[in-house]
Design a protein around this motif. Sequence first.
Motif, mmCIF file in Angstrom:
data_model
loop_
_atom_site.group_PDB
_atom_site.id
_atom_site.type_symbol
_atom_site.label_atom_id
_atom_site.label_comp_id
_atom_site.label_asym_id
_atom_site.label_seq_id
_atom_site.Cartn_x
_atom_site.Cartn_y
_atom_site.Cartn_z
ATOM 1 N N ALA A 123 14.490 -6.833 -5.920
ATOM 2 C CA ALA A 123 13.118 -6.523 -6.321
ATOM 3 C C ALA A 123 12.529 -5.462 -5.401
ATOM 4 C CB ALA A 123 12.267 -7.791 -6.286
ATOM 5 N N LEU A 124 12.825 -5.555 -4.103
ATOM 6 C CA LEU A 124 12.298 -4.538 -3.189
ATOM 7 C C LEU A 124 12.915 -3.173 -3.488
ATOM 8 C CD1 LEU A 124 12.000 -6.409 0.208
ATOM 9 C CD2 LEU A 124 10.208 -5.756 -1.396
ATOM 10 N N MET A 125 14.185 -3.164 -3.922
ATOM 11 C CA MET A 125 14.801 -1.881 -4.273
ATOM 12 C C MET A 125 14.094 -1.254 -5.474
ATOM 13 S SD MET A 125 18.728 -2.958 -3.637
ATOM 14 C CE MET A 125 19.495 -1.826 -4.768
ATOM 15 N N LYS A 126 13.761 -2.100 -6.465
ATOM 16 C CA LYS A 126 13.063 -1.565 -7.644
ATOM 17 C C LYS A 126 11.702 -1.025 -7.245
ATOM 18 C CE LYS A 126 16.339 -2.785 -10.374
ATOM 19 N NZ LYS A 126 17.260 -1.770 -10.859
ATOM 20 N N LEU A 127 11.007 -1.757 -6.382
ATOM 21 C CA LEU A 127 9.687 -1.292 -5.954
ATOM 22 C C LEU A 127 9.815 -0.010 -5.129
ATOM 23 C CD1 LEU A 127 7.933 -4.661 -5.127
ATOM 24 C CD2 LEU A 127 7.173 -2.957 -6.775
ATOM 25 N N GLN A 128 10.863 0.056 -4.323
ATOM 26 C CA GLN A 128 11.085 1.273 -3.536
ATOM 27 C C GLN A 128 11.276 2.473 -4.468
ATOM 28 O OE1 GLN A 128 11.097 1.801 -0.329
ATOM 29 N NE2 GLN A 128 12.170 3.747 -0.066
ATOM 30 N N ALA A 129 11.973 2.255 -5.583
ATOM 31 C CA ALA A 129 12.244 3.350 -6.512
ATOM 32 C C ALA A 129 10.956 3.937 -7.085
ATOM 33 C CB ALA A 129 13.155 2.877 -7.642
ATOM 34 N N VAL A 130 9.927 3.113 -7.234
ATOM 35 C CA VAL A 130 8.663 3.646 -7.748
ATOM 36 C C VAL A 130 7.669 3.900 -6.608
ATOM 37 C CG1 VAL A 130 8.905 2.576 -10.013
ATOM 38 C CG2 VAL A 130 7.716 1.343 -8.207
ATOM 39 N N GLY A 131 8.158 3.796 -5.377
ATOM 40 C CA GLY A 131 7.332 4.151 -4.223
ATOM 41 C C GLY A 131 6.323 3.096 -3.822
ATOM 42 N N LEU A 132 6.542 1.850 -4.204
ATOM 43 C CA LEU A 132 5.514 0.839 -3.943
ATOM 44 C C LEU A 132 6.051 -0.387 -3.207
ATOM 45 C CD1 LEU A 132 3.448 0.970 -7.240
ATOM 46 C CD2 LEU A 132 2.798 1.789 -4.996
ATOM 47 N N ARG A 133 7.101 -0.175 -2.403
ATOM 48 C CA ARG A 133 7.615 -1.317 -1.645
ATOM 49 C C ARG A 133 6.516 -1.874 -0.751
ATOM 50 N NH1 ARG A 133 10.313 -1.258 3.078
ATOM 51 N NH2 ARG A 133 10.488 0.994 2.898
ATOM 52 N N GLY A 134 5.687 -0.970 -0.237
ATOM 53 C CA GLY A 134 4.599 -1.400 0.646
ATOM 54 C C GLY A 134 3.537 -2.228 -0.060
ATOM 55 N N ALA A 135 3.509 -2.157 -1.402
ATOM 56 C CA ALA A 135 2.483 -2.889 -2.153
ATOM 57 C C ALA A 135 3.039 -4.184 -2.727
ATOM 58 C CB ALA A 135 1.941 -2.022 -3.277
ATOM 59 N N ALA A 136 4.201 -4.617 -2.207
ATOM 60 C CA ALA A 136 4.887 -5.770 -2.803
ATOM 61 C C ALA A 136 4.011 -7.009 -2.856
ATOM 62 C CB ALA A 136 6.170 -6.071 -2.028
ATOM 63 N N ASP A 137 3.178 -7.202 -1.837
ATOM 64 C CA ASP A 137 2.417 -8.449 -1.781
ATOM 65 C C ASP A 137 1.024 -8.334 -2.392
ATOM 66 O OD1 ASP A 137 4.462 -9.847 -0.642
ATOM 67 O OD2 ASP A 137 3.948 -9.150 1.373
ATOM 68 N N LEU A 138 0.699 -7.170 -2.951
ATOM 69 C CA LEU A 138 -0.623 -7.035 -3.572
ATOM 70 C C LEU A 138 -0.621 -7.682 -4.953
ATOM 71 C CD1 LEU A 138 -1.676 -3.391 -2.650
ATOM 72 C CD2 LEU A 138 -2.141 -5.532 -1.449
ATOM 73 N N MET A 139 -1.773 -8.233 -5.325
ATOM 74 C CA MET A 139 -1.920 -8.777 -6.669
ATOM 75 C C MET A 139 -2.275 -7.630 -7.618
ATOM 76 S SD MET A 139 -1.250 -11.896 -6.214
ATOM 77 C CE MET A 139 -1.740 -12.829 -7.664
ATOM 78 N N PRO A 140 -1.985 -7.777 -8.929
ATOM 79 C CA PRO A 140 -2.308 -6.691 -9.866
ATOM 80 C C PRO A 140 -3.768 -6.232 -9.795
ATOM 81 C CG PRO A 140 -0.900 -8.262 -10.926
ATOM 82 C CD PRO A 140 -1.206 -8.835 -9.578
ATOM 83 N N SER A 141 -4.682 -7.172 -9.512
ATOM 84 C CA SER A 141 -6.091 -6.773 -9.459
ATOM 85 C C SER A 141 -6.373 -5.869 -8.264
ATOM 86 C CB SER A 141 -6.975 -8.014 -9.385
ATOM 87 O OG SER A 141 -6.593 -8.797 -8.279
ATOM 88 N N GLU A 142 -5.468 -5.835 -7.295
ATOM 89 C CA GLU A 142 -5.684 -4.993 -6.113
ATOM 90 C C GLU A 142 -4.998 -3.637 -6.235
ATOM 91 O OE1 GLU A 142 -5.784 -8.515 -2.752
ATOM 92 O OE2 GLU A 142 -3.866 -7.905 -3.589
ATOM 93 N N LEU A 143 -4.373 -3.381 -7.386
ATOM 94 C CA LEU A 143 -3.662 -2.111 -7.563
ATOM 95 C C LEU A 143 -4.536 -1.123 -8.324
ATOM 96 C CD1 LEU A 143 -0.220 -3.510 -8.758
ATOM 97 C CD2 LEU A 143 -0.797 -2.732 -6.463
#
Lengths: 266, 258
Positions: A123-143
């Motif tokens: 999952a972190l690799m997928k998030l890294q691919a879209v540049g958002l590994r750092g936002a892994a713990d944010l809830m959708p309302s915080e994006l």
Amino acid sequence: MATSNLVEVQNVTFGYDERQVLKDINLVVPQGKVVAIMGLSGCGKTTLLRVIGGALLPDRGEVRVAGRVVNKLSDSELFALRRRMGMLFQFGALFTDMSSFENVAFQMREHTNLPESIIRDLALMKLQAVGLRGAADLMPSELSGGMARRVALARSIALDPMLMMYDEPFTGLDPISLGVIGQLIRRLNDSLGATSIVVTHDVAEALELVDYVYYMSAGKVEFQGTPDQVRAAGLSSLRQFVYGEPDGPVPFHYPAPDYRQDLFAQ
Amino acid sequence: MTGRLAELVRALGARIVDNWIWRLGFACRFLWFTLKESGPSFRRFHLTIREIYFTGVLSLIIILVSGLFVGMVLGLQGYDTLVRYGSSEALGVLVSLSLVRELGPVVAGLLFASRAGSAITAEIGLMKATEQLSAMEMMAVDPIARVVAPRFWAGVISMPLLAALFSAMGVFGGYLVGVRLIGVDEGSFWSQMQAAVDFREDVLNGVIKSLVFGIAVTWIAVYEGYDAPPTAEGVSGATTRTVVTSSLVLTALMFRGR
Ligand SMILES: Nc1ncnc2c1ncn2[C@@H]1O[C@H](COP(=O)(O)OP(=O)(O)OP(=O)(O)O)[C@@H](O)[C@H]1O
Ligand SMILES: [Mg+2]
């Protein structure tokens, strides 16, 4: 035949009510290619993706994915097929009660028995691919809007599907993310041997990215061809769309009574 | 005249069929699917635990406080009446029987419907309106198995426990007012209660009742949420309907249960 075309849409007609939204659509998506579906707002692109994904049943016609007729499958067969499809929804549709990470990990948890440590890495690799590994713990309302779409994109590619359907992946993205996401779509497609359908209004990006273009208008395929053919096409409605001209054969307005009469009706 | 009357009857009939019988049919089918897809709710029990937290644990405060006050009122009014006949020691019996048999399940059920039922409906309805349920289906995950069933079972499990806590709290409230404040004899308060309350006749009956209420309320809540039109008004209307319908159904079931 089934090996060369991953998706075949034959004579598909569909309407939510009496009004037909898709009128006798024919379209094929060859294995391994990235195909764009373009067209004016409201012409039925999202509807077409839903029909391909089996979420809506066509009134007439046939949809084949990987050689199987989608609209004739039983529920369990359809679910089995969908495990190998990924869909990015036009409005993201992130699960609001889960963090970005949980959203991306969702399908891995549901469909695989992978241990938690591997799911975390994937999952972190997928998030890294879209540049958002750092936002892994944010809830959708915080994006932000664009971040939410990128998380949704990461979620839709979570299980490396054979068929990817992106409903407007570029809306709400800044130019840098837009370029990166465009390359990502291409790279995923080529490295995984997948096949992709991209619905988009972003003509410039699409013509750079894709192998083939379908241009829809009022529920029909009006033009199809390679990006070069699109640029060279003489079709005036397509020219108007590609170059974003206000004047031309395509009306900007949804059908309505005469403006003057409407305003001064009293 | 007869024409108008016939018209009226026909309109009434159409309303009843469309609004009630039709929907009842759908609701039954929905319950059947929920039960059929309940495997994951138990195999992956942490899904259900999470929902028990939201429906059960977060309802605790309102249940405990209301239970305490209902018990206190029962103690006060009960004493008032009993003392006229010189049998104020029976206060414990009166308080505990009314709570365990009737008030516990019913009032806890009503509170549960408005606290947890409405939340379940709103949550599922909004998930539908924002396409989260469609997205789940596109990911080959059945929303009934993953979203509806855990919430249903969480409600069914929570409700009897909440009703029991409500009754316990109520008995304590009756004790506070009756024994501590007014001064009814403590020994007879408890011993008479112990002698009069039968485990099977009263306690078990109350538990079964609250279980039935829990099934009814949660069923209504998940169905209304899943069936809500995918708009803001649709979800708000469904939330209201959950509370109204559950209250009516609870009242009807209460008299049925006599
Ligand atoms: N759930 C629905 N019920 C009834 N009509 C609908 C529904 N969804 C879409 N439509 C109608 O179907 C037509 C096509 O909608 P669709 O969402 O497929 O358009 P689109 O090409 O994706 O447009 P856009 O580019 O703006 O997303 C529209 O005219 C719309 O009014
Ligand atoms: Mg669309």
